[in-house]
Design an enzyme around this catalytic site. Structure first.
Site, PDB file in Angstrom:
ATOM      1  N   SER A  29      -0.303   0.101  -4.499  1.00  0.00           N
ATOM      2  CA  SER A  29      -1.090  -1.027  -4.969  1.00  0.00           C
ATOM      3  C   SER A  29      -0.749  -2.289  -4.171  1.00  0.00           C
ATOM      4  O   SER A  29      -0.976  -2.331  -2.958  1.00  0.00           O
ATOM      5  CB  SER A  29      -0.862  -1.232  -6.473  1.00  0.00           C
ATOM      6  OG  SER A  29      -1.728  -2.214  -6.991  1.00  0.00           O
ATOM      7  N   HIS A  32      -7.358  -2.203 -10.661  1.00  0.00           N
ATOM      8  CA  HIS A  32      -7.842  -0.893 -10.206  1.00  0.00           C
ATOM      9  C   HIS A  32      -8.852  -0.283 -11.168  1.00  0.00           C
ATOM     10  O   HIS A  32      -8.802   0.905 -11.477  1.00  0.00           O
ATOM     11  CB  HIS A  32      -6.659   0.061  -9.979  1.00  0.00           C
ATOM     12  CG  HIS A  32      -5.686  -0.442  -8.962  1.00  0.00           C
ATOM     13  ND1 HIS A  32      -5.989  -0.568  -7.634  1.00  0.00           N
ATOM     14  CD2 HIS A  32      -4.402  -0.874  -9.104  1.00  0.00           C
ATOM     15  CE1 HIS A  32      -4.930  -1.052  -6.979  1.00  0.00           C
ATOM     16  NE2 HIS A  32      -3.972  -1.258  -7.854  1.00  0.00           N
TER      17      HIS A  32
END
Length: 310
Positions: free
Chosen positions: A90, A201
């Site tokens: 991430s 996300h």
């Protein structure tokens, strides 16, 4: 083959990175001073002294975690360490991008600060959260999310597939709470609501992708100098243009860390070094790739051990 791995948001804690400043002051202090100047914020002091509530604010968290990873990278390189492969989880993908020479670290710092501000604005408009689910497969969680979305009309999606039986979901708070309540009835399932500060996300971040894409256009993305594996699709970036394109999509795409681990194994990586606060990625490697030597850099003892054995 060796790999540098970089952790993401959620690994932050008060005091992170301080030991490197104590042991490598001439190398590390100027980097933090420059970071404070670029962000217009006493970032180094926030990492060293907190408070925790400050470090949880995304416009602070994201540049803070990036700087802890980048200074760990610089200290590792000062010890002669290099890697054949780099990847990040991430937010950690930005540290990997800096490590691969795609952008200058100062540019990456500007980007992650902007990214944090953008995601915080989305969170102000959308009541969202994330939760980690341990003990269930990806297929089971996808089905549960689909059922809740169908029954309620709310958004809930898989955000991270970290291990075969560790999945993170993201979405509107009511939907995430409903899933957690359902799964907590199973003694073989553990759930943890993450203190991330928004539905990362997930499609709820979709409104931010165009603005972020336009912001990225002002930077020149170079071809990676080493193998750079995307955390969103586990594929190797072939050009700077590929990196730029994927970073915008990353806001809404899930992290497929299970696949990243498979790619690392397939490349014959025998050593990994998690550069940054925490040891989450080290744990993933130890469980998924037990034959691989996994090192970390979240304290002085761990850092020196890794440097000596790298």
């Amino acid at each position: 083959m060796k790999a540098f791995l970089f952790p993401g948001q959620g690994t932050q804690k008060v005091g992170m990175g301080v030991f490197l400043r104590e042991h490598y002051p001439e190398l590390i202090d100027p980097l933090w001073q420059e970071a404070d100047r670029i962000t217009g914020f006493p970032l180094a002091r926030a990492c060293a002294q907190g408070p925790t509530t400050l470090l949880r604010q995304m416009p602070v968290t994201q540049p803070a975690v990036f700087m802890c990873s980048y200074t760990a990278l610089m200290a590792a390189r000062a010890c002669g360490a290099e890697a054949d492969v780099v990847s990040g989880h991430s937010l950690g993908e930005y540290s990997a991008i800096a490590a691969a020479g795609v952008l200058d670290w100062r540019e990456v710092l500007q980007i992650v600060q902007y990214r944090g501000q953008l995601m915080a604005r989305v969170h102000e408009r959308v009541d969202g959260k994330m939760a980690a689910i341990l003990g269930r497969t990806l297929a089971e969680i996808e089905a549960a999310c689909a059922n809740i979305a169908h029954d309620t009309g709310l958004v809930i999606e898989v955000a991270n597939h970290n291990e075969e039986r560790q999945v993170v979901v993201s979405g509107q708070s009511a939907a995430v709470d409903l899933l957690v309540d359902q799964l907590e009835q199973d003694v073989d399932t553990r759930t943890t609501v993450l203190r991330i500060g928004g539905p990362a996300h997930s499609s709820l971040m979709g409104a931010a992708t165009e603005e972020f894409s336009q912001y990225l256009n002002q930077f020149t993305f170079r071809c990676p100098r080493v193998e750079l594996i995307s955390g969103s699709n586990a594929q190797t970036y072939r050009s700077g243009a590929d990196v730029r394109k994927q970073l915008s999509a990353q806001l809404v795409h899930r992290v497929v860390w299970v696949d990243v681990m498979k790619e690392i194994a397939g490349r014959g990586v025998t050593k990994t070094w998690e550069l940054g606060p925490g040891r989450v990625l080290t744990g993933f490697v130890e469980r998924a790739l037990p034959a691989t030597h996994a090192y970390r850099a979240n304290d002085w003892q761990a850092f020196t051990e890794a440097a000596e054995r790298w």
